[in-house]
Design an enzyme around this catalytic site. Sequence first.
Site, PDB file in Angstrom:
ATOM      1  N   CYS A 117       0.818  -1.223   0.000  1.00  0.00           N
ATOM      2  CA  CYS A 117       0.000   0.000   0.000  1.00  0.00           C
ATOM      3  C   CYS A 117       0.849   1.269   0.000  1.00  0.00           C
ATOM      4  O   CYS A 117       0.340   2.352  -0.299  1.00  0.00           O
ATOM      5  CB  CYS A 117      -0.952   0.010   1.184  1.00  0.00           C
ATOM      6  N   HIS A 257      -3.188   7.208   3.450  1.00  0.00           N
ATOM      7  CA  HIS A 257      -3.633   5.968   2.805  1.00  0.00           C
ATOM      8  C   HIS A 257      -5.056   5.664   3.262  1.00  0.00           C
ATOM      9  O   HIS A 257      -5.354   5.688   4.454  1.00  0.00           O
ATOM     10  CB  HIS A 257      -2.681   4.834   3.203  1.00  0.00           C
ATOM     11  N   ASN A 287     -10.138   0.224   0.418  1.00  0.00           N
ATOM     12  CA  ASN A 287      -8.671   0.243   0.399  1.00  0.00           C
ATOM     13  C   ASN A 287      -8.198  -0.284  -0.957  1.00  0.00           C
ATOM     14  O   ASN A 287      -8.325  -1.468  -1.249  1.00  0.00           O
ATOM     15  CB  ASN A 287      -8.158  -0.637   1.546  1.00  0.00           C
TER      16      ASN A 287
HETATM   17  N1  COA Z   1     -18.743  -8.376   9.454  1.00  0.00           N
HETATM   18  C1  COA Z   1     -19.208  -8.688  10.665  1.00  0.00           C
HETATM   19  N2  COA Z   1     -18.425  -9.157  11.649  1.00  0.00           N
HETATM   20  C2  COA Z   1     -17.108  -9.308  11.390  1.00  0.00           C
HETATM   21  C3  COA Z   1     -16.572  -8.999  10.139  1.00  0.00           C
HETATM   22  C4  COA Z   1     -17.438  -8.533   9.141  1.00  0.00           C
HETATM   23  N3  COA Z   1     -17.019  -8.194   7.918  1.00  0.00           N
HETATM   24  N4  COA Z   1     -15.246  -9.260  10.163  1.00  0.00           N
HETATM   25  C5  COA Z   1     -14.958  -9.690  11.404  1.00  0.00           C
HETATM   26  N5  COA Z   1     -16.094  -9.744  12.136  1.00  0.00           N
HETATM   27  C6  COA Z   1     -16.255 -10.152  13.527  1.00  0.00           C
HETATM   28  C7  COA Z   1     -15.150 -11.039  14.023  1.00  0.00           C
HETATM   29  O1  COA Z   1     -15.355 -12.375  13.636  1.00  0.00           O
HETATM   30  C8  COA Z   1     -15.239 -10.833  15.495  1.00  0.00           C
HETATM   31  O2  COA Z   1     -16.292 -11.619  15.999  1.00  0.00           O
HETATM   32  P1  COA Z   1     -16.175 -12.344  17.430  1.00  0.00           P
HETATM   33  O3  COA Z   1     -16.045 -11.211  18.427  1.00  0.00           O
HETATM   34  O4  COA Z   1     -17.466 -13.077  17.521  1.00  0.00           O
HETATM   35  O5  COA Z   1     -14.968 -13.201  17.360  1.00  0.00           O
HETATM   36  C9  COA Z   1     -15.671  -9.377  15.631  1.00  0.00           C
HETATM   37  O6  COA Z   1     -16.215  -8.999  14.362  1.00  0.00           O
HETATM   38  C10 COA Z   1     -14.532  -8.448  15.980  1.00  0.00           C
HETATM   39  O7  COA Z   1     -13.451  -8.760  15.112  1.00  0.00           O
HETATM   40  P2  COA Z   1     -12.111  -7.965  15.180  1.00  0.00           P
HETATM   41  O8  COA Z   1     -11.165  -8.542  14.177  1.00  0.00           O
HETATM   42  O9  COA Z   1     -11.663  -7.867  16.616  1.00  0.00           O
HETATM   43  O10 COA Z   1     -12.603  -6.526  14.713  1.00  0.00           O
HETATM   44  P3  COA Z   1     -11.816  -5.187  14.655  1.00  0.00           P
HETATM   45  O11 COA Z   1     -12.487  -4.174  15.484  1.00  0.00           O
HETATM   46  O12 COA Z   1     -10.338  -5.395  14.841  1.00  0.00           O
HETATM   47  O13 COA Z   1     -12.048  -4.770  13.151  1.00  0.00           O
HETATM   48  C11 COA Z   1     -10.813  -4.708  11.090  1.00  0.00           C
HETATM   49  C12 COA Z   1     -11.544  -5.587  12.102  1.00  0.00           C
HETATM   50  C13 COA Z   1     -10.271  -5.616  10.007  1.00  0.00           C
HETATM   51  C14 COA Z   1     -11.815  -3.735  10.498  1.00  0.00           C
HETATM   52  C15 COA Z   1      -9.680  -3.943  11.822  1.00  0.00           C
HETATM   53  O14 COA Z   1      -8.877  -4.831  12.561  1.00  0.00           O
HETATM   54  C16 COA Z   1      -8.799  -3.211  10.852  1.00  0.00           C
HETATM   55  O15 COA Z   1      -9.220  -2.279  10.226  1.00  0.00           O
HETATM   56  N6  COA Z   1      -7.516  -3.577  10.735  1.00  0.00           N
HETATM   57  C17 COA Z   1      -6.623  -2.984   9.786  1.00  0.00           C
HETATM   58  C18 COA Z   1      -6.922  -3.517   8.411  1.00  0.00           C
HETATM   59  C19 COA Z   1      -6.219  -2.776   7.323  1.00  0.00           C
HETATM   60  O16 COA Z   1      -6.305  -1.591   7.237  1.00  0.00           O
HETATM   61  N7  COA Z   1      -5.527  -3.531   6.463  1.00  0.00           N
HETATM   62  C20 COA Z   1      -4.880  -3.007   5.326  1.00  0.00           C
HETATM   63  C21 COA Z   1      -3.598  -2.363   5.677  1.00  0.00           C
HETATM   64  S1  COA Z   1      -2.847  -1.628   4.298  1.00  0.00           S
END
Ligand code: COA
Length: 330
Positions: A117, A257, A287
């Site tokens: 990215c 980004h 993204n």
């Molecule tokens: N819809 C609904 N629920 C979802 C989901 C979706 N699309 N994806 C994950 N969940 C659930 C998980 O299974 C988890 O459930 P559980 O509590 O029953 O186990 C719950 O939501 C929380 O998951 P978690 O991974 O802790 O959520 P989060 O608050 O960390 O959000 C992201 C997830 C991916 C949005 C966040 O971690 C993030 O933005 N990370 C950075 C990603 C990024 O920018 N990547 C590219 C970098 S260049």
Amino acid sequence: MSLKMPETVLLGTGYEVPEKILTNHDLEKMVDTNDQWIQERTGIKERRIASSDLTTSELCTRAARKALQDANLQPEDIDLILIGTVTGDALFPSTACYVQEKLGACNAAAMDLQAACAGFLYVSTVADAFIISGKAKVVLAIGGEILSRIVDWNDRSTCVLFGDGAGAAIWGAANDSGKGIIDTYMKSDGRLTELLCSYGGGTNYPMQEAIEKNVQFIQMQGQEVFKSAVRAMSEAVLTILKKNDLTGDDIDVLIPHQANIRIMNATVRKTKIDENKVYVNVDRFGNTSAASIPIALAEARQSGAIKAGQLVLLVSFGGGFTWGSLLLQL
Ligand code: COA
């Protein structure tokens, strides 16, 4: 405020996104997710998805043609084509070579650069170095991706995040106008490779083996990426400001980004930049990895959200980890 005299100026920008819009409501029919969860956790409402006959080089070429038109230049004026991408048309040749052929850029060298990215900031920094050294006068720098082809559409934790598109910038040798790239900053930390990666088709996992082991798609440890991203983006902002005796107040517009609105918000809190100065389009495009910053830059110039005389700060991070920033006087 006295800034270094730039040697590289921005001559033009352009971007291209596929026509097909995939909304959060569309995703509700594909995986166990919902619009509210996606918007609250990411800020994304919809993203663009390439049709099966569209290639990354085609998206890049269309963005490049718009940038050339904006710069009032011809393809033969380009000395070097640099493309940041993790979803090139082929392992080799480079996507830049396909773009060179499609544009008819008969005087250009062409290569890809892989910094996930952060790809556009990396290629723009290389462009700046080529121009400063006198090895090139006009460089076409592109970030382009079709991430939808390496996303696991059964994995709700990643498939809601990404989109397709390309953005291009033409960098040229500056006159003494004071406009252009003031400074750049790049970093990496290979200890974090496994937080965000895609193994399919590399020599570690040749494609057939990758498919058998089900490691051909984007893999991500979301929460760890989130924390590292905020840390890296904040560091890149604060470092470049400090190097140039600036504070967040001196910046007119921050283009981060477009990964996630919460990452952007956390970064502005840590760097004390006014949140009203942040350019956001993640809601419409998701993204798009290396394409995210050049799409935002081109869109912001086109809409008048950024204009001549403003000091703009670009900041990005990505898999690797790679990250960086670029300070631009418009
Ligand atoms: N819809 C609904 N629920 C979802 C989901 C979706 N699309 N994806 C994950 N969940 C659930 C998980 O299974 C988890 O459930 P559980 O509590 O029953 O186990 C719950 O939501 C929380 O998951 P978690 O991974 O802790 O959520 P989060 O608050 O960390 O959000 C992201 C997830 C991916 C949005 C966040 O971690 C993030 O933005 N990370 C950075 C990603 C990024 O920018 N990547 C590219 C970098 S260049």
